[in-house]
Design a protein around this motif. Sequence first.
Motif, PDB file in Angstrom:
ATOM      1  N   LEU A  76       0.849  -1.190   0.000  1.00  0.00           N
ATOM      2  CA  LEU A  76       0.000   0.000   0.000  1.00  0.00           C
ATOM      3  C   LEU A  76       0.882   1.237   0.000  1.00  0.00           C
ATOM      4  O   LEU A  76       1.673   1.435   0.921  1.00  0.00           O
ATOM      5  N   GLY A  77       0.752   2.040  -1.060  1.00  0.00           N
ATOM      6  CA  GLY A  77       1.536   3.270  -1.137  1.00  0.00           C
ATOM      7  C   GLY A  77       0.678   4.474  -0.832  1.00  0.00           C
ATOM      8  O   GLY A  77       0.837   5.133   0.179  1.00  0.00           O
ATOM      9  N   CYS A  78      -0.280   4.749  -1.715  1.00  0.00           N
ATOM     10  CA  CYS A  78      -1.030   6.006  -1.623  1.00  0.00           C
ATOM     11  C   CYS A  78      -2.431   5.814  -1.069  1.00  0.00           C
ATOM     12  O   CYS A  78      -3.014   6.740  -0.529  1.00  0.00           O
ATOM     13  N   GLU A  79      -2.986   4.643  -1.271  1.00  0.00           N
ATOM     14  CA  GLU A  79      -4.364   4.326  -0.872  1.00  0.00           C
ATOM     15  C   GLU A  79      -5.412   5.239  -1.494  1.00  0.00           C
ATOM     16  O   GLU A  79      -6.492   5.388  -0.957  1.00  0.00           O
ATOM     17  N   HIS A  80      -5.087   5.852  -2.625  1.00  0.00           N
ATOM     18  CA  HIS A  80      -6.169   6.460  -3.395  1.00  0.00           C
ATOM     19  C   HIS A  80      -6.005   6.287  -4.897  1.00  0.00           C
ATOM     20  O   HIS A  80      -6.521   7.081  -5.672  1.00  0.00           O
ATOM     21  N   VAL A 117      -3.391   6.120  -7.091  1.00  0.00           N
ATOM     22  CA  VAL A 117      -2.459   6.736  -8.028  1.00  0.00           C
ATOM     23  C   VAL A 117      -1.100   6.045  -8.150  1.00  0.00           C
ATOM     24  O   VAL A 117      -0.361   6.326  -9.089  1.00  0.00           O
ATOM     25  N   CYS A 118      -0.733   5.129  -7.242  1.00  0.00           N
ATOM     26  CA  CYS A 118       0.637   4.611  -7.296  1.00  0.00           C
ATOM     27  C   CYS A 118       0.746   3.205  -7.880  1.00  0.00           C
ATOM     28  O   CYS A 118       1.796   2.815  -8.369  1.00  0.00           O
ATOM     29  N   GLY A 119      -0.308   2.415  -7.789  1.00  0.00           N
ATOM     30  CA  GLY A 119      -0.286   1.083  -8.393  1.00  0.00           C
ATOM     31  C   GLY A 119       0.388   0.008  -7.561  1.00  0.00           C
ATOM     32  O   GLY A 119       0.411  -1.160  -7.967  1.00  0.00           O
ATOM     33  N   ALA A 120       0.915   0.344  -6.381  1.00  0.00           N
ATOM     34  CA  ALA A 120       1.626  -0.653  -5.567  1.00  0.00           C
ATOM     35  C   ALA A 120       0.708  -1.799  -5.139  1.00  0.00           C
ATOM     36  O   ALA A 120       1.160  -2.916  -4.921  1.00  0.00           O
ATOM     37  N   CYS A 121      -0.579  -1.515  -5.036  1.00  0.00           N
ATOM     38  CA  CYS A 121      -1.536  -2.493  -4.498  1.00  0.00           C
ATOM     39  C   CYS A 121      -2.195  -3.332  -5.584  1.00  0.00           C
ATOM     40  O   CYS A 121      -3.160  -4.036  -5.315  1.00  0.00           O
ATOM     41  N   THR A 122      -1.691  -3.236  -6.833  1.00  0.00           N
ATOM     42  CA  THR A 122      -2.351  -3.912  -7.955  1.00  0.00           C
ATOM     43  C   THR A 122      -2.421  -5.430  -7.753  1.00  0.00           C
ATOM     44  O   THR A 122      -1.427  -6.068  -7.420  1.00  0.00           O
ATOM     45  N   SER A 147      -6.225  -2.809  -5.476  1.00  0.00           N
ATOM     46  CA  SER A 147      -6.924  -3.410  -4.333  1.00  0.00           C
ATOM     47  C   SER A 147      -7.212  -2.394  -3.238  1.00  0.00           C
ATOM     48  O   SER A 147      -7.994  -2.669  -2.333  1.00  0.00           O
ATOM     49  N   CYS A 148      -6.607  -1.191  -3.314  1.00  0.00           N
ATOM     50  CA  CYS A 148      -6.960  -0.141  -2.341  1.00  0.00           C
ATOM     51  C   CYS A 148      -8.258   0.544  -2.728  1.00  0.00           C
ATOM     52  O   CYS A 148      -8.836   1.269  -1.930  1.00  0.00           O
ATOM     53  N   LEU A 149      -8.699   0.367  -3.990  1.00  0.00           N
ATOM     54  CA  LEU A 149      -9.927   1.013  -4.463  1.00  0.00           C
ATOM     55  C   LEU A 149     -11.030  -0.010  -4.653  1.00  0.00           C
ATOM     56  O   LEU A 149     -11.916   0.150  -5.496  1.00  0.00           O
TER      57      LEU A 149
HETATM   58  S1  FES Z   1      -2.001   2.003  -2.780  1.00  0.00           S
HETATM   59 FE1  FES Z   1      -1.507   3.382  -4.378  1.00  0.00          FE
HETATM   60  S2  FES Z   1      -2.853   2.705  -5.925  1.00  0.00           S
HETATM   61 FE2  FES Z   1      -3.479   1.496  -4.254  1.00  0.00          FE
END
Ligand code: FES
Lengths: 158, 290
Positions: free
Chosen positions: A40-44, A46-51, A61-63
């Motif tokens: 989890l990077g940004c949790e909104h 924009v970063c894609g870490a949670c893909t 997966s954060c959205l």
């Molecule tokens: S945590 Fe950055 S896109 Fe989901």
Amino acid sequence: MARVSIGLTVNGQAVSAEVEPRMTLADFLRDELGLTGTKLGCEHGVCGACTVLIDGAAVRSCLMLAVQAEGADVLTIEGLSHNGLHPVQEAYWEHHGLQCGFCTPGMVLTAYAFLQERPDPSDEEIREALAGNLCRCTGYQNIVVAVRAAAEKLAGAR
Amino acid sequence: MKPPPFDYIRPRGLDEALAILATHGPDARPLAGGQSLIPLLNLRLARPSLLVDLAFIPGLADVQAENGTVVLGAMVRQRTVERDALIAQRVPLLAEATRLVGHPPIRNRGTIGGSLAHADPSAEYPAIALALDAELVVRSASRERVVPARDFFVDLFTTALAPGELLTAVRIPVPPPGAGWAIQEIARRHGDFALAGAAVLLRQAGDGTCEHAAIALFGVATRPLRATAAEHALTGQPLTAESIREAAALAVEAIDEPLSDVHGSAAYRQRMAGAVVRRALEEASRRAGT
Ligand code: FES
Ligand SMILES: Cc1cc2nc3c(=O)[nH]c(=O)nc-3n(C[C@H](O)[C@H](O)[C@H](O)COP(=O)(O)OP(=O)(O)OC[C@H]3O[C@@H](n4cnc5c(N)ncnc54)[C@H](O)[C@@H]3O)c2cc1C
Ligand code: FES
């Protein structure tokens, strides 16, 4: 708030649970199932870490709420490789496509989903496909090189 | 956990969803793809008490062709819009615009109805709906009404939808064969929200003059706009570099309430609006046949 029961498949295993509606799929995977490969990077969004992959398609997966994954087939980075590294992972390793590794699960799964649709992409298409994934340390050049190498590996394996 | 607590319900039919929304009033929020609503929840900018998930309602995600119209259910995912053969053939402007909406993982979840209902002033779909004179089908527990795109986008993130109402479908008139179309935008990276954008539809008469022009702007004002004065100026004129330049200058004047934020000042966005309108008109006129 009333908990909701959900049933889904994660990396090939059937999972059922009762969750608070506000729990994101990312938190469910990490905190309830212990699959901490999903970052989890940004949790909104924009970063894609949670893909992760849902029914074969890359999503954030954060959205997504865990309750929205009812009936879904989820693939996380832990489920990608079976015997040793997956060819996409190997390519990232061999071509220095990662440094700290935080963005890497999301990068690898995004590339994996993209290469299934587009087995022989141009560099420009690779850049467009990865434009939604942020990396703060490797530099994108080697990531693009790694994805191109992964495409070749996968083509060779077919 | 990031979002504030809320209840969640998964109706299996449209009437059930509408009845729930009617009972709970403005505290209940429809949940479509979640790609705008869940960021708002994670940041605690939205605090609904109940989310009504539309994803399990059958029949809301169909793409259909009726005589001269393409009808998309509100829950059609953006990724489907991007790839659907019928849409690519009949409304290529919509397919092309979709490639500019975020990134593939966003489009895999995001829906056309969610984007229209969210009414981000920088979003592509509201401008496409305006440029193509789409109609939005809106239902509540008590009635159905059809709202022209022109009347739907009211203000920043504000539409003509009342609490208890759902957008169920969007009807897009298929442009006649030979119509020219284009979408142009300026964004920092591919997939970012536009700092200025224009969607254009043109029809040329047999003598090469412009018979119909629709110019929609996005990313520059509090809501998407039609540049009517520019459209009128172009109609009846030959499509030349000069008439296009004049229309682009007039289009900028349509911006009544300019957007201005850290990504781009009002002055910057206005200058870019002129540029994207010019580029879109040039591209559309190259595509237009008679
Ligand atoms: S945590 Fe950055 S896109 Fe989901
Ligand atoms: C990183 C990122 C980049 C993005 N970039 C872009 C971009 O470049 N261009 C762009 O246009 N968008 C962009 N988006 C937004 C994206 O397109 C969203 O998918 C879209 O705005 C909302 O659609 P949704 O289906 O996800 O709706 P949701 O998030 O589920 O809902 C959005 C709002 O609409 C309401 N709603 C949803 N469906 C209905 C309905 N049928 N009837 C009534 N109300 C409804 C909800 O209650 C909520 O208020 C981006 C999003 C992210 C996270
Ligand atoms: S490897 Fe460190 S963020 Fe990408």
